[in-house]
Enzyme design. Structure first.
Site, PDB file in Angstrom:
ATOM      1  N   CYS A  89      46.297  35.597  38.826  1.00  0.00           N
ATOM      2  CA  CYS A  89      46.267  36.800  37.977  1.00  0.00           C
ATOM      3  C   CYS A  89      47.674  37.190  37.542  1.00  0.00           C
ATOM      4  O   CYS A  89      47.890  37.598  36.406  1.00  0.00           O
ATOM      5  CB  CYS A  89      45.562  37.947  38.674  1.00  0.00           C
ATOM      6  SG  CYS A  89      46.244  38.377  40.269  1.00  0.00           S
ATOM      7  N   GLU A  93      41.068  44.896  39.868  1.00  0.00           N
ATOM      8  CA  GLU A  93      42.280  44.089  39.711  1.00  0.00           C
ATOM      9  C   GLU A  93      41.941  43.047  38.656  1.00  0.00           C
ATOM     10  O   GLU A  93      41.132  42.160  38.902  1.00  0.00           O
ATOM     11  CB  GLU A  93      42.634  43.446  41.056  1.00  0.00           C
ATOM     12  CG  GLU A  93      44.124  43.322  41.270  1.00  0.00           C
ATOM     13  CD  GLU A  93      44.619  41.934  40.951  1.00  0.00           C
ATOM     14  OE1 GLU A  93      44.836  41.662  39.751  1.00  0.00           O
ATOM     15  OE2 GLU A  93      44.795  41.138  41.891  1.00  0.00           O
ATOM     16  N   LYS A 138      30.049  39.698  47.104  1.00  0.00           N
ATOM     17  CA  LYS A 138      29.530  38.600  46.271  1.00  0.00           C
ATOM     18  C   LYS A 138      30.720  37.777  45.801  1.00  0.00           C
ATOM     19  O   LYS A 138      31.463  38.183  44.917  1.00  0.00           O
ATOM     20  CB  LYS A 138      28.746  39.100  45.065  1.00  0.00           C
ATOM     21  CG  LYS A 138      27.909  37.949  44.486  1.00  0.00           C
ATOM     22  CD  LYS A 138      27.671  38.002  43.016  1.00  0.00           C
ATOM     23  CE  LYS A 138      28.788  37.543  42.158  1.00  0.00           C
ATOM     24  NZ  LYS A 138      29.132  36.095  42.249  1.00  0.00           N
ATOM     25  N   GLU A 170      45.072  36.005  27.854  1.00  0.00           N
ATOM     26  CA  GLU A 170      45.245  35.421  29.181  1.00  0.00           C
ATOM     27  C   GLU A 170      44.668  34.001  29.151  1.00  0.00           C
ATOM     28  O   GLU A 170      43.476  33.811  28.903  1.00  0.00           O
ATOM     29  CB  GLU A 170      44.520  36.248  30.246  1.00  0.00           C
ATOM     30  CG  GLU A 170      44.720  35.660  31.635  1.00  0.00           C
ATOM     31  CD  GLU A 170      44.101  36.487  32.752  1.00  0.00           C
ATOM     32  OE1 GLU A 170      44.769  36.727  33.753  1.00  0.00           O
ATOM     33  OE2 GLU A 170      42.940  36.893  32.605  1.00  0.00           O
TER      34      GLU A 170
HETATM   35  O1  TXE Z   1      35.618  35.776  35.483  1.00  0.00           O
HETATM   36  P1  TXE Z   1      34.595  36.972  35.780  1.00  0.00           P
HETATM   37  P2  TXE Z   1      35.378  34.234  35.179  1.00  0.00           P
HETATM   38  C1  TXE Z   1      40.075  35.838  34.118  1.00  0.00           C
HETATM   39  C2  TXE Z   1      40.710  34.565  33.583  1.00  0.00           C
HETATM   40  C3  TXE Z   1      39.531  33.671  33.407  1.00  0.00           C
HETATM   41  C4  TXE Z   1      38.482  34.654  32.957  1.00  0.00           C
HETATM   42  C5  TXE Z   1      37.028  34.227  33.143  1.00  0.00           C
HETATM   43  O2  TXE Z   1      41.288  34.832  32.336  1.00  0.00           O
HETATM   44  O3  TXE Z   1      39.769  32.692  32.429  1.00  0.00           O
HETATM   45  O4  TXE Z   1      38.719  35.794  33.733  1.00  0.00           O
HETATM   46  O5  TXE Z   1      36.776  33.876  34.502  1.00  0.00           O
HETATM   47  C6  TXE Z   1      31.337  38.200  38.803  1.00  0.00           C
HETATM   48  N1  TXE Z   1      28.559  42.210  37.125  1.00  0.00           N
HETATM   49  N2  TXE Z   1      40.148  35.921  35.567  1.00  0.00           N
HETATM   50  O6  TXE Z   1      34.275  34.044  34.194  1.00  0.00           O
HETATM   51  O7  TXE Z   1      33.422  36.937  34.883  1.00  0.00           O
HETATM   52  C7  TXE Z   1      31.383  36.702  38.902  1.00  0.00           C
HETATM   53  O8  TXE Z   1      30.169  36.203  39.449  1.00  0.00           O
HETATM   54  C8  TXE Z   1      29.099  41.977  38.331  1.00  0.00           C
HETATM   55  C9  TXE Z   1      41.240  36.692  36.098  1.00  0.00           C
HETATM   56  O9  TXE Z   1      35.241  33.510  36.464  1.00  0.00           O
HETATM   57  O10 TXE Z   1      35.398  38.209  35.767  1.00  0.00           O
HETATM   58  C10 TXE Z   1      32.592  36.479  39.790  1.00  0.00           C
HETATM   59  O11 TXE Z   1      32.231  36.692  41.166  1.00  0.00           O
HETATM   60  N3  TXE Z   1      29.796  40.872  38.631  1.00  0.00           N
HETATM   61  C11 TXE Z   1      41.094  36.927  37.536  1.00  0.00           C
HETATM   62  C12 TXE Z   1      33.538  37.599  39.366  1.00  0.00           C
HETATM   63  O12 TXE Z   1      32.715  38.557  38.703  1.00  0.00           O
HETATM   64  C13 TXE Z   1      29.982  39.956  37.663  1.00  0.00           C
HETATM   65  C14 TXE Z   1      40.428  35.944  38.380  1.00  0.00           C
HETATM   66  C15 TXE Z   1      34.653  37.171  38.413  1.00  0.00           C
HETATM   67  O13 TXE Z   1      34.074  36.647  37.250  1.00  0.00           O
HETATM   68  C16 TXE Z   1      29.442  40.142  36.368  1.00  0.00           C
HETATM   69  C17 TXE Z   1      39.341  35.268  37.713  1.00  0.00           C
HETATM   70  C18 TXE Z   1      28.712  41.332  36.117  1.00  0.00           C
HETATM   71  N4  TXE Z   1      28.194  41.615  34.921  1.00  0.00           N
HETATM   72  C19 TXE Z   1      39.259  35.243  36.347  1.00  0.00           C
HETATM   73  N5  TXE Z   1      29.799  39.070  35.612  1.00  0.00           N
HETATM   74  C20 TXE Z   1      42.197  37.656  38.256  1.00  0.00           C
HETATM   75  N6  TXE Z   1      42.410  38.933  37.947  1.00  0.00           N
HETATM   76  O14 TXE Z   1      42.822  37.095  39.142  1.00  0.00           O
HETATM   77  C21 TXE Z   1      30.523  38.237  36.397  1.00  0.00           C
HETATM   78  N7  TXE Z   1      30.626  38.762  37.655  1.00  0.00           N
END
Ligand code: TXE
Length: 495
Positions: free
Chosen positions: A295, A260, A184, A394
């Protein structure tokens, strides 16, 4: 002149199940915006639990019914290598497709994202026949061994910052180990991976072995995580979502999970670090690359007082030279922020940091660069103390905090973060000091006199503390997609 016309890109839109693109009925679709100009450019089908169930059951049937898991590993490797070749050859299609819907400038997508995706798949292919298990030390009329086996169907959830690369790390490792995958992708960047999946089928990955379901994280992502046929989860994203996924894996399994997660990585600079101009380029690049939406972004500069003023001035000069612009603008050096909401989130943290007493010396939110896209200019925040929100949280944007120190001990204390431990950079000409710092820093990766990954896929990546569990890349990533069966044979009896 644009590097490509964003209105002329063919965008495959749908789920990818059983080797086919499945367009969704219009009433289940949601507009997706181009980050560069805020223009709605395609519709995303939003999977509900029943479609996730269909995709996972189909993957399980394919995993059992095809020979993907059973075929000689070198044949599996050959298919993955062919896939990598197709990806590389497809760069003229893949790179604009990646760029149009994400924050990746097309120039970078061509030079880095697509070749890095292909090389990652090749790296994992090479492991297909390298990790087989061990023979154990047992009594001489016994043979004890471990046999490495795939889990079955692996669930993967990826973020929006590097859509192709993140998918290739998750899917490449899982497939090389003989699993099927249901991915996904982020609902913000859902389309380029569909092309990846089409190429996988062309390369000979059997239909149903690599599937994609699109949709909201809390609906489709949660349904995937909970599904009883998903035997292992792998996730990259925020710490909060990672924790929710881990809790769901505990309740609906339990099943193993690789996470990660977020980071707040320090760049620790001692005043003997050579070549201040080069160093300023490294420091600035580590927080402005992909507009800080990385990240491992080096978001905290911790610099010894002797060179602090000169280094900060040189970094500020580089920040000021950036030109924001669309991912298809060949002259732009700073891509957009993925969404308006994310840009406002960045700005809110910067505002709180300033209210808490620090000084923001440049940059900030910038509108109207290109349509209604959101751009955030590189921003330095000085005068922060360890409790400042910009130091703790972050930000995921091009925002660099600056803290100064006198002694090595003070520098290391500032570099430590109360929650995160993803990566750290150390810059010094003193090898003993560099190695002392490497040992002292509580982070999953330490870079010395550089910042950022090389193309050495063999070096695993992953965090300490709230930055994650387990590793992507490296042998460890393939091992994380295998379970070990222990076998004991007694051949002491007469035959
Ligand atoms: O992240 P999410 P978001 C951090 C960064 C950013 C913050 C929010 O600080 O500002 O996260 O970003 C899926 N069950 N990073 O909202 O929510 C979602 O659909 C299963 C760091 O985009 O973590 C997407 O595919 N899946 C980071 C994925 O999780 C769920 C990179 C990431 O979304 C879910 C991105 C649930 N309950 C953001 N809720 C890095 N480590 O590089 C959401 N998703």
């Amino acid at each position: 002149m644009s590097a490509f016309d964003p209105d002329q890109i063919h965008v495959p839109a749908g789920h990818f199940i059983q080797g086919r693109l499945i367009p969704a009925p219009a009433d289940q679709a949601q507009d997706v915006l181009r980050p560069s100009d805020g223009h709605a450019y395609a519709s995303l089908p939003m999977a509900q639990a029943d479609l996730v169930d269909e995709a996972v059951e189909g993957a399980y049937t394919a995993w059992r019914g095809t020979d993907w898991a059973r075929r000689p590993p070198r044949e599996r490797a050959r298919v993955l290598r062919r896939w990598a070749d197709l990806v590389e050859a497809d760069a003229p299609t893949l790179a604009p497709l990646e760029a149009v819907g994400s924050t990746r400038p097309v120039r970078d997508a061509l030079a880095w994202d697509v070749p890095f995706t292909a090389d990652g798949l090749r790296f994992f292919a090479e492991y297909a026949d390298k990790l087989g298990g061990d023979v154990a030390a047992t009594r001489t009329d016994h043979l004890g061994m471990t046999v490495a086996e795939p889990y079955g169907v692996v669930g993967a959830i990826t973020p929006w910052n590097f859509p192709l690369v993140m998918a290739s790390w998750k899917v490449g490792a899982a497939l090389a180990a003989g699993n099927a995958v249901v991915l996904k992708p982020s609902e913000l960047t859902p389309f380029s991976v569909l092309r990846l999946a089409e190429l996988a089928v062309q390369a000979g990955v059997p239909a149903g072995i690599f599937n994609i379901v699109q949709g909201d994280g809390r609906v489709a992502g949660a349904a995937l995580t909970r599904h009883p046929r998903i035997a292992k989860m792998t996730f990259t994203g925020s710490t909060a979502t990672g924790a929710a996924i881990m809790a769901a894996c505990a309740q609906h399994g339990p099943k193993p999970v690789t996470l990660e997660l977020g980071g707040k990585s320090p760049q620790l600079v001692f005043d003997d670090a050579p070549d201040l101009e080069r160093l300023a380029g490294v420091i600035a690049g580590a927080i402005t690359g992909n507009a800080g939406q990385v990240c491992v972004a080096g978001s905290r500069l911790i610099v010894q007082k002797g060179i602090a003023a000169a280094l900060v001035a040189a970094v500020a000069k580089r920040f000021a030279a950036h030109r924001p612009g669309a991912t298809w603008d060949p002259d732009a050096t700073l891509p957009p922020i993925i969404s308006r909401a994310q840009a406002l989130r960045i700005d809110a943290i910067v505002q709180r940091a300033v209210q808490a007493g620090s000084v923001s010396t440049s940059g900030g939110l910038r509108g109207n660069v290109c349509g209604t896209g959101s751009y955030y200019l590189p921003t330095l925040i000085e005068g922060v103390d360890a409790g400042n929100p910009a130091v703790l949280e972050e930000i995921f944007g091009p925002v660099l905090t600056v803290q100064t120190f006198d002694t090595e001990e003070e520098g290391l204390a500032l570099a430590a973060h109360p929650h995160y431990g993803l990566a750290a950079g150390v810059h010094t000409a003193n090898i003993n000091r560099a190695l002392r710092a490497m040992r002292a820093l509580s982070a999953g990766t330490v870079w010395i006199n550089r910042y950022g990954r090389s193309n050495d896929f063999v070096i695993p990546t992953g965090g300490y503390h709230q930055s994650g569990i387990g590793k992507d890349l490296g042998r460890q990533a393939v091992e994380a997609n295998q379970r070990l069966k222990s076998v004991l044979i007694d051949f002491g009896m007469p035959g």
